[in-house]
Design a protein around this motif. Structure first.
Motif, short mmCIF file in Angstrom:
data_model
loop_
_atom_site.label_atom_id
_atom_site.label_comp_id
_atom_site.label_asym_id
_atom_site.label_seq_id
_atom_site.Cartn_x
_atom_site.Cartn_y
_atom_site.Cartn_z
N ASP A 8 -26.17 64.70 -14.94
CA ASP A 8 -26.05 65.88 -15.81
C ASP A 8 -25.23 67.00 -15.20
O ASP A 8 -25.66 68.16 -15.14
CB ASP A 8 -27.45 66.38 -16.21
CG ASP A 8 -28.20 65.36 -17.06
OD1 ASP A 8 -27.91 65.28 -18.26
OD2 ASP A 8 -29.05 64.64 -16.50
N TRP A 9 -24.02 66.67 -14.77
CA TRP A 9 -23.12 67.68 -14.22
C TRP A 9 -22.66 68.63 -15.32
O TRP A 9 -22.44 69.81 -15.07
CB TRP A 9 -21.92 67.01 -13.57
CG TRP A 9 -22.24 66.25 -12.33
CD1 TRP A 9 -23.47 66.12 -11.72
CD2 TRP A 9 -21.32 65.52 -11.50
NE1 TRP A 9 -23.37 65.34 -10.60
CE2 TRP A 9 -22.06 64.96 -10.44
CE3 TRP A 9 -19.95 65.27 -11.57
CZ2 TRP A 9 -21.46 64.18 -9.45
CZ3 TRP A 9 -19.35 64.49 -10.59
CH2 TRP A 9 -20.11 63.96 -9.53
N ILE A 49 -21.43 63.51 -17.48
CA ILE A 49 -20.45 64.06 -16.54
C ILE A 49 -19.86 65.33 -17.13
O ILE A 49 -19.71 66.34 -16.45
CB ILE A 49 -19.31 63.05 -16.27
CG1 ILE A 49 -19.86 61.66 -15.97
CG2 ILE A 49 -18.42 63.56 -15.14
CD1 ILE A 49 -20.88 61.62 -14.86
N TYR A 50 -19.56 65.27 -18.42
CA TYR A 50 -18.97 66.40 -19.13
C TYR A 50 -19.96 66.98 -20.13
O TYR A 50 -20.92 66.32 -20.54
CB TYR A 50 -17.68 65.97 -19.83
CG TYR A 50 -16.64 65.43 -18.88
CD1 TYR A 50 -15.95 66.29 -18.02
CD2 TYR A 50 -16.37 64.06 -18.82
CE1 TYR A 50 -15.02 65.80 -17.12
CE2 TYR A 50 -15.43 63.57 -17.92
CZ TYR A 50 -14.76 64.44 -17.07
OH TYR A 50 -13.84 63.95 -16.18
N ASP A 51 -19.70 68.21 -20.55
CA ASP A 51 -20.58 68.86 -21.52
C ASP A 51 -20.19 68.55 -22.95
O ASP A 51 -21.00 68.69 -23.85
CB ASP A 51 -20.56 70.38 -21.30
CG ASP A 51 -21.64 71.08 -22.11
OD1 ASP A 51 -22.81 70.71 -21.96
OD2 ASP A 51 -21.31 71.99 -22.90
N ARG A 52 -18.94 68.12 -23.16
CA ARG A 52 -18.46 67.83 -24.51
C ARG A 52 -17.75 66.48 -24.54
O ARG A 52 -17.15 66.07 -23.55
CB ARG A 52 -17.49 68.91 -25.01
CG ARG A 52 -18.11 70.28 -25.13
CD ARG A 52 -17.08 71.32 -25.53
NE ARG A 52 -17.68 72.64 -25.68
CZ ARG A 52 -18.22 73.10 -26.79
NH1 ARG A 52 -18.26 72.34 -27.86
NH2 ARG A 52 -18.75 74.32 -26.84
N GLY A 53 -17.83 65.83 -25.70
CA GLY A 53 -17.16 64.56 -25.87
C GLY A 53 -15.66 64.69 -25.65
O GLY A 53 -15.03 63.83 -25.03
N LYS A 58 -9.16 71.16 -17.98
CA LYS A 58 -9.65 71.66 -16.70
C LYS A 58 -10.91 70.91 -16.28
O LYS A 58 -11.09 70.59 -15.09
CB LYS A 58 -9.93 73.16 -16.79
CG LYS A 58 -10.27 73.81 -15.46
CD LYS A 58 -10.34 75.33 -15.56
CE LYS A 58 -10.58 75.96 -14.20
NZ LYS A 58 -10.60 77.45 -14.27
N SER A 59 -11.78 70.62 -17.24
CA SER A 59 -13.01 69.88 -16.92
C SER A 59 -12.70 68.47 -16.46
O SER A 59 -13.30 67.97 -15.50
CB SER A 59 -13.93 69.84 -18.15
OG SER A 59 -14.32 71.14 -18.54
N SER A 82 -22.21 56.65 -18.60
CA SER A 82 -21.92 57.75 -19.52
C SER A 82 -23.22 58.22 -20.17
O SER A 82 -24.17 57.46 -20.35
CB SER A 82 -20.93 57.29 -20.60
OG SER A 82 -21.40 56.13 -21.26
N GLY A 83 -23.24 59.52 -20.54
CA GLY A 83 -24.41 60.10 -21.19
C GLY A 83 -24.11 60.45 -22.64
O GLY A 83 -23.02 60.19 -23.14
N ASN A 84 -25.07 61.06 -23.32
CA ASN A 84 -24.89 61.38 -24.73
C ASN A 84 -23.86 62.49 -24.95
O ASN A 84 -23.32 62.64 -26.05
CB ASN A 84 -26.22 61.77 -25.38
CG ASN A 84 -26.88 62.96 -24.71
OD1 ASN A 84 -27.19 62.93 -23.52
ND2 ASN A 84 -27.11 64.02 -25.48
#
Length: 372
Positions: A8-9, A49-53, A58-59, A82-84
């Motif tokens: 959950d980065w 890993i990321y907050d958005r699909g 930059k992310s 991968s997460g949701n």
């Protein structure tokens, strides 16, 4: 076999409009140093890993740099699902040749039954998935996440090497876990919780999705939580990652120190802005809980003079406006009533421009009322 369990980065996430890039970079640096300090054999990242699909450029650059440092520079094997919040197809770009460098990335169920063997341990990786993906993979009409995971694990057990330890890496909601406000529920569309008993065949279960490591108090089924605080509800949460040794059978939570903390201040307004006010780092994210009941003019701007990063202000006991006698209001001119009301609510008087606009509108209303 010793590994570090993180998850959950949420690279790219903001806190009330503030970028958290600096905080996330600093947390990663600490995770990297812990991995090297404890001489781990691998690093596990259990999704989001990321907050958005569709993550920002930059992310993505930041995520690539982090993986490259751990895998290419530090020569540490990576086991990632991968997460949701992740876009599985986008995250999977490059996965076929990542594996040649010891970077195992799973974004679909295709290889979840095939173990990744490191030292004396078999790792089984389940990325976040929808029920239709599970039905397609299993060839059976599963109705719940619990049923789908149960069938996957039953098939995995057929590939267990009895001479080795077994670890599951996954991203889902385990039954009995507690949430924080910065998480996205997984129950939409029938994606409910996964029951704990069917996870008992593993020596350790490295989970992602919930943002606190105390979300589930189980000896061998763990959430790592987020490396950075993402909400006021996590203000008192200790962030960190798990150090797991399958050979020794040990699990140790390694704390991370926030670069800029999230702090809740609960007190009267006068105490928060008076001579004895709390002296915090100006970069601290502050949530203020006022115990006053009266109206405080321009409260937020006054608080920002002492706490530049005030992200939230709430009233513990509500607001009690100064009472007005009905007869007094009835004898007051309409414009004066509006002026008094605005000052009570906004904490400042109407400006000259606002008074002119109010008078003009009031004049039009009175003209319409007097018209035959």
């Amino acid at each position: 076999m010793r590994f570090l369990h993180t998850a959950d980065w949420h690279l790219g996430k903001q806190l009330h409009g503030y970028s958290l890039v600096e905080e996330q970079e600093d947390a990663f640096n600490q995770i990297e140093q812990l991995a090297l300090q404890h001489h781990v054999d691998a690093v596990v990242v259990a999704g989001d890993i990321y907050d958005r699909g569709i993550a920002s450029e930059k992310s993505v650059q930041l995520g690539n740099q982090m993986f490259a440092r751990l895998n290419r520079d530090d020569h540490l094997p990576l086991l990632v699902v991968s997460g949701n919040h992740d876009s599985a197809p986008r995250l999977a770009t490059g996965a076929p040749w990542y594996a040649d460098q010891g970077f195992v990335l799973r974004t679909t169920l295709d290889d979840c039954l095939t173990p990744v063997t490191l030292g004396d341990t078999q790792f089984f990786l389940i990325p976040f998935f929808g029920l239709q993906a599970a039905r397609n993979f299993l060839g059976q009409p599963v109705k719940t996440m619990d049923e789908a995971v149960g069938q996957l694990i039953a098939r995995m057990r057929g590939n267990f090497d009895s001479t080795m330890h077994h670890v599951l890496v996954a991203h889902f909601f385990a039954s009995g876990s507690l949430r924080t406000k910065s998480e996205t529920p997984l129950e939409v569309g029938g994606l409910g919780p996964v029951s704990l008993p069917q996870l008992g065949c593993f020596d350790y279960v490295a989970l992602g999705h919930l943002h606190t490591h105390t979300a589930l108090r189980h000896p061998k089924i763990k959430y790592s939580g987020t490396p950075v605080k993402f909400s006021v509800g996590e203000a008192r949460d200790q962030k960190g990652c798990w150090l797991v040794d399958t050979t020794a059978g040990t699990r140790e939570f390694l704390p991370l120190t926030p670069l800029h903390d999230v702090v809740v201040l609960r007190d009267k307004f006068a105490a928060l802005v008076g001579p004895g006010h709390p002296h915090l780092d100006p970069e601290t994210f502050v949530a203020v809980q006022l115990t006053d009941k009266g109206i405080i003019p321009d409260a937020m701007n006054q608080l920002r003079q002492f706490y530049p990063r005030v992200i939230e202000m709430t009233r513990v006991n509500g607001v009690t406006p100064a009472p007005r006698k009905i007869k007094e209001v009835q004898r007051t001119a309409p414009l004066d009533v509006l002026t008094a009301y605005y000052e009570d609510v906004a904490g400042e008087p109407l400006s000259s421009v606002q008074q002119e606009i109010a008078a003009a509108v009031l004049g039009k209303v009175e003209a319409m009322h007097d018209a035959p």
